[in-house]
Design an enzyme around this catalytic site. Structure first.
Site, PDB file in Angstrom:
ATOM      1  N   ARG A  75     -43.402  51.892 114.697  1.00  0.00           N
ATOM      2  CA  ARG A  75     -43.462  53.352 114.610  1.00  0.00           C
ATOM      3  C   ARG A  75     -42.155  53.968 115.090  1.00  0.00           C
ATOM      4  O   ARG A  75     -41.750  55.032 114.654  1.00  0.00           O
ATOM      5  CB  ARG A  75     -44.629  53.804 115.472  1.00  0.00           C
ATOM      6  CG  ARG A  75     -44.704  55.265 115.661  1.00  0.00           C
ATOM      7  CD  ARG A  75     -46.067  55.595 116.182  1.00  0.00           C
ATOM      8  NE  ARG A  75     -46.106  56.954 116.667  1.00  0.00           N
ATOM      9  CZ  ARG A  75     -47.185  57.524 117.151  1.00  0.00           C
ATOM     10  NH1 ARG A  75     -48.290  56.822 117.236  1.00  0.00           N
ATOM     11  NH2 ARG A  75     -47.159  58.741 117.565  1.00  0.00           N
ATOM     12  N   GLU A 113     -52.173  49.121 110.632  1.00  0.00           N
ATOM     13  CA  GLU A 113     -52.241  48.931 112.077  1.00  0.00           C
ATOM     14  C   GLU A 113     -52.491  47.449 112.330  1.00  0.00           C
ATOM     15  O   GLU A 113     -53.410  46.859 111.751  1.00  0.00           O
ATOM     16  CB  GLU A 113     -53.380  49.792 112.635  1.00  0.00           C
ATOM     17  CG  GLU A 113     -53.453  49.855 114.128  1.00  0.00           C
ATOM     18  CD  GLU A 113     -52.550  50.937 114.747  1.00  0.00           C
ATOM     19  OE1 GLU A 113     -51.732  51.555 114.034  1.00  0.00           O
ATOM     20  OE2 GLU A 113     -52.672  51.136 115.969  1.00  0.00           O
ATOM     21  N   LYS A 124     -60.222  53.964 112.963  1.00  0.00           N
ATOM     22  CA  LYS A 124     -58.949  54.089 113.685  1.00  0.00           C
ATOM     23  C   LYS A 124     -58.794  52.839 114.536  1.00  0.00           C
ATOM     24  O   LYS A 124     -59.468  52.673 115.554  1.00  0.00           O
ATOM     25  CB  LYS A 124     -58.933  55.346 114.551  1.00  0.00           C
ATOM     26  CG  LYS A 124     -57.609  55.554 115.257  1.00  0.00           C
ATOM     27  CD  LYS A 124     -57.579  56.886 115.969  1.00  0.00           C
ATOM     28  CE  LYS A 124     -56.197  57.217 116.502  1.00  0.00           C
ATOM     29  NZ  LYS A 124     -55.644  56.215 117.398  1.00  0.00           N
TER      30      LYS A 124
END
Ligand code: AMP
Length: 585
Positions: free
Chosen positions: A270, A300, A250
């Site tokens: 986003r 990301e 992550k």
């Protein structure tokens, strides 16, 4: 349809605090709206002209609106401005001054929704030479025909402060209640999640009804609403829930949806803003990394220190707005790397209804990774032990934890569910004080730092063992001058090998006797399998590291290395912070 009908409902919405009532009022309005006006009413109700992702904004300067109001009413500009200061809402000012206007128009025709929309759209699209004057004319044209109440909402729309508080999902509910039964609400929501455009959903419903929604598909250059994750407290729980699943690092950065076509590449955030101009290095990277020319990827974006190779806090690039030259400079200094984790469209084929497994395979096959575009690290497992190990590796790589994904899960746009589960590090503590660390080694610089050091290896003092144990690589906070002189400065204390009093798992390019003490500010203390400070104390096989360390500029010449922050202090700071963080509030 007359604009007055919409305004009547806006007034009623302003008078209610109940969401259900608000939805009911909207349903009444939508039922009265003829098909050709439906999308316009939907946009106007939220103070928009187009879906957000197109970036067409009304936002006229308040000063300009004051001029128009003064002109339309024969009042003095100063007087209008004074009223604005008193009321703080230019819409209310408009309502008042239009009601008391001295110069009544010779003839006024009732405003229609189509007319209001057309003029506002032209205002939003105007640009270039003479555009101010044209905008003024378009707004005057509306205001001179508007009733006081209509003027209130027109003005609120043009300054970008509609304030009705009608959320996207309220419109979805209202559209569903107007065109379908309650049970079909999900179909309306899906169409919105895929298109990010409520006007489009309204248009399709008006012209083709519910069935028409099936033709709303993922499309290049129209962002899809992001799939979101739930959270669970332990890896054990996650694996019992998902069984064998994909675990991904992550990354702690900014989510980017990349749309790749033959002619152009566009990036969306986003929140569905178009952020293409802010990340030229990603666009460039994608150009060579992606083989297919009709693809949508998600990933990301994380800023990377070109010298240490470590991640930087996202704040370093989070506001890359400014001028193009500034953006280009920042892109050189703190370039970001996009870690791709999903593939939503390939060769114009919508992959969102396909399982994760297949989408990941598609991603692997269309990407040729480079410095700027890489694949998110993934491991497929059902073993808790392996998951814990992988989690440690993720932290070591500078990530905030893991994202677990069900292997058979489809891409559910806009939904938060247990198909994706995030697991963030529990073992981290905010660091408010500065600490003093000892320089024990250095790493050779690259790029702009070639010929000097790119980063120093820093250690805390272990009083019990009388050794220095590493806790971070320090690469930021140095000015150019200091950087250039680092090799000279440490020449005297350089050693061929790691000095016996230094405990390190990392292999530095240069080793120093522990002498120099530097003041360092860090974001937090984290558990790390790489650094040796307080080894085994919090968790077996791990020490404590400083995340995002930055040199304050202060050389602590007044301190001997044994006076530096001790590993025991680090451990105490860590425990104290964890205890505070866990205390129920
Ligand atoms: P959070 O913002 O804490 O709710 O976590 C969800 C966010 O993590 C996503 O919106 C992404 O921006 C980010 N993220 C980082 N790595 C991944 C990954 N491998 N898969 C999905 N999301 C990720």
């Amino acid at each position: 349809m007359q604009f007055a009908r919409a305004v009547e409902v806006y007034e009623q919405i302003e008078g209610t605090t109940k969401r259900l009532e608000m939805t009911g009022l909207l349903v009444g309005l939508l039922r009265d709206t003829p098909p050709e006006d439906l999308d316009k009413v939907v946009y106007l109700t939220q103070g928009r002209i187009h879906p957000d992702y197109l970036g067409v904004e009304l936002g006229l300067a308040e000063k300009m609106v004051i001029r128009v109001l003064a002109h339309a009413t024969g009042l003095d500009e100063g007087r209008v401005e004074k009223l604005w200061k008193e009321k703080g809402d230019l819409g209310l000012v408009a309502e008042q001054v239009i009601a008391s206007r001295r110069l009544k128009p010779l003839e006024s025709t009732p405003l229609t929704v189509a007319k209001v929309y057309a003029n506002l759209d032209s205002i939003a699209q105007e640009g270039g030479e003479g555009s101010q004057e044209r905008k003024i004319r378009l707004l005057s044209d509306l205001l001179s025909n508007a009733t006081p109440r209509e003027a209130k909402y027109i003005v609120r729309m043009v300054v970008g402060k509609m304030r009705l508080g009608v959320a996207d999902m309220t419109i979805v509910d209202a559209l569903a209640a107007t065109f379908a039964t309650k049970t079909d609400r999900d179909r309306v929501e899906r169409a919105y999640n895929v298109s990010s455009d409520l006007g489009e959903v309204a248009r399709v419903l008006a012209s083709k009804g519910l069935k028409g929604l099936e033709s709303v598909h993922l499309k290049l250059f129209r962002p899809i609403r992001a799939m979101l994750a739930e959270r669970l407290e332990t890896l054990d729980e996650i694996l019992s829930r998902l069984g064998k699943c994909a675990l991904e690092y992550k990354y702690d950065g900014l989510r980017v949806q990349a749309h790749i076509g033959t002619e152009k590449i566009e990036l969306f955030s986003r929140h569905l803003e178009n952020i293409t101009g802010q990340f030229p290095e990603i666009v460039e990277g994608l150009r060579s990394a992606v083989k297919d020319r009709a693809a949508i990827l998600e990933g990301e974006a994380v800023p990377v220190d070109p010298n240490t190779g470590e991640f930087l806090p996202f704040q370093e690039v989070s506001r890359r707005r400014g001028r193009k030259t500034d953006v280009d400079k920042m892109a050189m200094e703190f370039p970001v790397t996009l870690f791709a984790f999903d593939c939503l469209l390939r060769e114009n084929d919508d992959l969102t209804p396909r399982p994760y497994r297949e989408r990941r395979k598609a991603l692997d096959s269309i990407l040729r990774p480079n410095d700027r575009i890489r694949l998110a690290t993934v491991r497929i497992t059902d073993s808790v032990k392996e998951a814990e190990q992988f989690f440690d590796e993720a932290l070591q790589a500078g990530c905030e934890g893991l994202m677990a994904k069900a292997l058979e899960s489809t891409y559910d746009a806009g939904a938060r569910g247990f198909q994706w589960i995030k697991f963030k590090k529990e073992y981290s503590a905010a660091l408010s004080d500065t600490i003093d660390l000892v320089v024990v080694g250095a790493f050779a610089g690259r790029g702009k730092r070639a010929g000097t050091y790119g980063a120093l290896l820093m250690a805390a003092y272990d009083e019990q063992a009388d050794v220095f144990r590493t806790t971070c690589k320090l690469g930021t906070g140095f000015d150019d001058e200091t950087l250039r002189h680092l090799p000279d400065k440490f020449k005297g204390s350089q050693r061929e090998r790691r000095p016996p009093r230094v405990d390190s798992k990392l292999e530095a390019d240069a080793w120093f006797d522990p002498e120099a003490v530097l003041e360092v500010r860090g974001a937090e203390i984290t558990v790390s399998p790489v650094h040796t400070a307080a080894w085994d104390k919090v968790r077996p096989g791990a020490g404590l590291a400083i995340r995002f360390p930055r040199f304050t500029g202060r050389w602590r010449d007044d301190k001997k290395p044994e006076d530096a922050t001790s590993t025991k202090e680090l451990l105490e700071m860590y425990n104290l912070q964890i205890k505070r963080a866990r205390k129920p509030t």
